[in-house]
Design an enzyme around this catalytic site. Structure first.
Site, short mmCIF file in Angstrom:
data_model
loop_
_atom_site.label_atom_id
_atom_site.label_comp_id
_atom_site.label_asym_id
_atom_site.label_seq_id
_atom_site.Cartn_x
_atom_site.Cartn_y
_atom_site.Cartn_z
N HIS A 1 1.04 -1.35 0.10
CA HIS A 1 0.31 0.02 -0.17
C HIS A 1 0.63 1.46 -0.01
O HIS A 1 0.10 2.45 -0.54
CB HIS A 1 -1.29 -0.46 1.26
CG HIS A 1 -1.89 -0.94 1.04
ND1 HIS A 1 -3.29 -1.16 0.76
CD2 HIS A 1 -1.90 -2.56 1.25
CE1 HIS A 1 -3.58 -1.78 0.75
NE2 HIS A 1 -3.40 -3.15 1.24
N ASP B 1 3.21 9.26 -1.00
CA ASP B 1 2.68 8.10 -0.64
C ASP B 1 1.84 7.59 -1.55
O ASP B 1 1.74 7.89 -2.65
CB ASP B 1 0.89 9.13 -0.50
CG ASP B 1 -0.42 9.29 1.01
OD1 ASP B 1 0.06 8.23 1.13
OD2 ASP B 1 0.03 10.54 1.08
#
Ligand code: ADQ
Length: 492
Positions: free
Chosen positions: A158, A358
């Protein structure tokens, strides 16, 4: 059809997945439609020693088996806080400066993965498909393979993959790479991540790109591909708590919603807003920045530091610009109930999503999904969020460039309706198409096809694809000196 086995550090409560949002919705949905098992840590720290914690607690929700284990306190310290949060999280977000490489933590990390594999192994059936999630569990497949597990095993990361030179700084990088090679499919958020991992595997682990685009390393062949995480657009917008109302008439709100994490670029965001106010005195009293930033991982010292920095910064900016009837930064160090988020996003003129790094960033997608199509707000997005690879019609900024962000805030606040609608139409289209259900479906289909036929159509030239993705983001970036969000490439 065989069962689906999900393994993640924490097991989500599938009866409350809708409130959790993001990927939990899609995973719970998959488990509703086919038999499955979800395995992981139950979030508790046990007084027992790790050798005594061998059998998982089992419960059932419809056709899903939930199997969870506690961690011992030594395991929690080494595997979770020590290695996952103090090494892998910062390094994968390119923050080598705050990584803490302490002896013994990697061994604990491996040992927990081994214990999890031993506890999961007896629960497996030959036709199960296993899907492991995130950086806490990189070595799990290798530990399962050592126990003789032949099932297809996929891994989804992720968080971002750092460039090869940063990956190489992890003392145990080869062991991590060997762990990754035990998977059949490694899914990443973006093409740029795929490029970074393949670059590293070639240079640091002597891997080879095969003709079909797969990678050979440590005597195994694995496919590496991007599967961008999305949101459940209808589910998210549908849980809206109340109708939009303008909370402070005459004042435009810029909204930020991020966990209080040093990767989210919050000090830079506050400084950019301060620069905007310094350069645009006519906006004072007419615009506020509302930043919702709930605490996470407070036991890690870097998180206490960022909290102090933000409190000082917001105090000094409010002190410098504030008036008796106007406070420029509303900084809220608490979580907002999910059902209120739609209303908060929708009533904000600008979504300011500017992480330094991110994996994806679902807030960017949620902000767009929540907008009123007839009068949409504008998304300002960091070029270093994975979401920038898909959301190029946002105002793309470099979060380290405070002037550029300040200019983007002005551009966003002054953007005419027609232009806002053009941006919105193009963004919402992609967000609806590549939603969380598509992410889950496409990963599982790819993994199961690999298991059956041993092939997967991955880009033949992943490094070229990554380079192109990087160039496209650079082209889309706001250019303050030109004053437009589109620059032509320089003639060579
Ligand atoms: P996170 O770092 O947690 O996730 P992100 O994707 O932005 O980051 O958001 C997670 C969710 O938490 C969003 O749905 C958001 O609405 C919610 N949230 C955040 N702040 C909140 C607040 N103050 N109040 C209420 N809800 C809040 C990791 C990776 C990301 C990746 C996701 C999914 O770091 O890069 O996008 O996993 O793969």
């Amino acid at each position: 059809m065989g069962r689906i086995i999900l393994v993640s550090n924490r097991v989500a409560d599938i009866s409350k997945a809708a409130q959790a949002g993001g990927m939990a919705v899609a995973l719970a949905d998959t488990l509703r439609s086919r038999e499955g098992l979800w395995f992981g840590w139950n979030g508790r720290i046990s007084d027992r020693r790790s050798e005594q914690i061998t059998t998982p607690d089992i419960s059932h929700i419809n056709n899903t088996t939930i199997a969870t284990l506690p961690l011992s306190s030594r395991e929690h310290e080494g595997y979770y806080t020590g290695y996952s949060n103090n090494v892998l999280w910062p390094v994968f977000h390119a923050r080598l400066d705050i990584a803490q490489f302490e002896s013994g933590h990697f061994e604990r990390y491996l040992a927990v993965n081994r214990r999890f594999a031993q506890a999961l192994h007896p629960l497996l059936k030959p036709d199960d498909t296993i899907w492991v999630h995130d950086y806490h569990l990189i070595p799990l497949a290798l530990e399962l393979r050592k126990l003789g597990v032949k099932n297809p095993i996929g891994f989804f990361l992720h968080i971002p993959v750092p460039p090869a030179q940063i990956f190489l700084a992890i003392p145990e990088h080869r062991e991590l790479a060997r762990g990754l090679a035990a998977y059949d499919l490694v899914g990443l958020q973006t093409k740029i991540d795929v490029g970074n991992l393949i670059d590293y595997l070639q240079d640091g682990a002597f891997g080879q790109i095969l003709k079909d685009g797969r990678i050979r390393a440590f005597d195994r062949e694995m496919a590496i591909a991007s599967f961008p995480v999305g949101i459940d657009v209808e589910g998210f917008v549908g849980q809206r708590a109340r109708q939009t109302r303008d909370r402070s008439p005459g004042i435009a709100r810029i909204i930020g919603v991020d966990r209080l994490d040093y990767t989210k670029g919050l000090p830079q965001k506050f400084r950019a807003f301060s620069r905007f106010l310094a350069q645009n005195a006519d906006y004072r009293g007419k615009v506020v920045l509302s930043q919702i930033a709930p605490p996470t991982r407070e036991s890690v010292s870097a998180y206490a530091d960022i909290r102090n920095e933000l409190e000082t910064l917001s105090g000094s900016i409010n002190g410098r610009f504030g008036e008796l009837d106007w406070v420029p930064i509303h900084y809220i160090h608490r979580s907002a109930p999910r059902r209120t988020l739609v209303d908060i996003y929708r009533s904000s003129r600008v979504g300011l999503v500017t992480p330094l790094r991110d994996g994806m960033n679902l807030v960017a997608k949620e902000y767009i999904a929540a907008q009123n199509p007839h009068d949409p707000g504008v998304l300002i997005l960091s070029r270093f969020a994975g979401a920038a690879e898909q959301l190029k019609d946002a105002l793309i900024v470099n979060p380290y460039d405070i002037d550029e962000m300040a200019t983007a805030i002005k551009t966003a606040l002054e953007m005419p309706l027609e232009e806002r609608q053009e941006h919105y139409d193009s963004l919402i289209d992609g967000i609806k198409r590549q939603d969380t259900f598509m992410w889950c479906r496409s990963f599982l289909q790819a993994l199961e096809r690999l298991g059956r036929r041993g092939t997967l159509a991955v880009p033949r030239q992943p490094l070229e694809a990554a380079r192109k993705a990087l160039q496209e983001i650079e082209l889309a970036r706001v250019h303050p000196r030109v004053g437009t969000n589109r620059i032509a490439p320089d003639p060579i």
